[in-house]
Design an enzyme around this catalytic site. Structure first.
Site, PDB file in Angstrom:
ATOM      1  N   HIS A 245       0.813  -1.219   0.000  1.00 16.64           N
ATOM      2  CA  HIS A 245       0.000   0.000   0.000  1.00 16.64           C
ATOM      3  C   HIS A 245       0.844   1.266   0.000  1.00 16.64           C
ATOM      4  CE1 HIS A 245      -3.647  -2.360   1.830  1.00 16.64           C
ATOM      5  NE2 HIS A 245      -3.457  -2.600   0.547  1.00 16.64           N
TER       6      HIS A 245
ATOM      7  N   GLU B   5      -8.283 -10.774  17.835  1.00 17.93           N
ATOM      8  CA  GLU B   5      -9.605 -11.385  17.758  1.00 17.93           C
ATOM      9  C   GLU B   5      -9.686 -12.232  16.502  1.00 17.93           C
ATOM     10  OE1 GLU B   5     -12.086  -7.973  17.805  1.00 17.93           O
ATOM     11  OE2 GLU B   5     -11.476  -7.279  15.827  1.00 17.93           O
TER      12      GLU B   5
END
Length: 310
Positions: free
Chosen positions: A158, A277
């Protein structure tokens, strides 16, 4: 002709955030594996055998260094989401505002240091290189913290906060100035009450190439822009070679990067996810280690008992 899945990557080579996977439900079911293991000893066995390791990293690893992720409820700069500012349209409409946003991000990152997760990857890469083994890092991050940690074999898909691209001549250049131009000194405060500086375009960062002087933009991939095809081909090559893949601190919702690890897993290559998570891709991987990357990665990438001392 390029491999089929690089063609598929090109179809998804525009940067999207927060979108659901374009893969059909039926395909998802086919790709889904048994519930991933959190057995570190089993992962370490895979690690000891691997000759070509690919690490795919995202914003989560840098968040542990204090770099804002601009995701979730607190993901605003002033009253704007990153998706509102990180676009060609926003830059065309208000280059001063966009440069304030990126000036703020540059200043924050320049005051941060790589954390234990970054350092574990860099140390592992250097150590395994001496053993004739490869570690390649593919990062979605634009903060250069992997580079600062000492990582060498690095694909920044990116772009970088510390590179600029001229909108006139196209020259890409490194730029670590602080501030990047005098007019941005003291600007970019993220407080919602802060008024935009309204800097005249001629006082924003300008190209220093002889005879140019064009307006500079951050050399990053904005929402709606294509990733560099040459970098995607490098990514494709590394993923095809890898025999172990680590997915570190990434939400697995930004395409095309969200496709990389599931494609590797579909070939039967072990993939280990390290994240705070679970993600939409977790069930496709062999391993999942929940917790801060700065805690889990040093243990995962430490020298294995079978390694030769070098």
């Amino acid at each position: 002709m390029p491999p089929l899945w690089i063609i598929r990557n090109r179809l998804f080579s525009q940067l999207y955030c927060g979108l659901k996977s374009p893969v059909s439900t039926q395909t998802k079911i086919c790709l889904t594996m048994a519930r991933p293991s959190s057995n570190m000893a089993d992962f370490r066995k895979c690690f000891a055998k691997a000759k070509h390791i690919v690490v795919i990293s995202g914003a989560g690893i840098s968040a542990e260094s204090g770099v804002p992720t601009f995701r979730g409820a607190g993901g605003y700069w002033r009253k704007w989401k990153a998706q509102d500012l990180a676009t060609p349209q926003a830059f065309a409409r208000n280059p001063s505002q966009v440069w304030e946003f990126y000036h703020y991000r540059r200043e924050v990152v320049q005051s941060t240091e790589p954390n234990a997760g970054h350092l574990a990857i860099a140390e592992c890469q250097a150590r395994l290189h001496r053993q004739g083994r490869q570690v390649v890092v593919i990062t979605q991050n634009i903060d250069e913290l992997h580079r600062k940690a000492g990582t060498k074999n690095l694909l920044e898909i990116h772009g970088s906060l510390f590179k600029t691209r001229c909108t006139s001549c196209g020259v890409v250049a490194e730029n670590y100035k602080s501030p990047i131009c005098p007019a941005l000194s003291g600007k970019g405060a993220p407080d919602p009450q802060t008024q935009d500086a309204g800097i005249p375009v001629e006082k924003l960062p300008r190209c220093e190439e002889a005879g140019c002087g064009g307006l500079l933009r951050p050399h990053v991939v904005w929402f709606g822009e294509n990733l560099d095809p040459a970098i995607l081909e490098e990514v494709d090559k590394e993923l095809a070679l890898c025999d172990l893949c680590l997915v570190v601190g990434t939400s697995s919702v930004v395409y095309p990067a969200a496709m990389f690890a599931p494609q590797v897993s579909a070939r039967g290559v072990p993939v280990a996810e390290f994240n705070m998570e679970t993600t939409p891709a977790t069930e496709r991987f062999r391993f999942h280690f929940q917790g801060p990357c700065g805690t889990t990665l040093p243990e995962a990438l430490a020298p294995h008992e079978t390694e030769t001392v070098s």
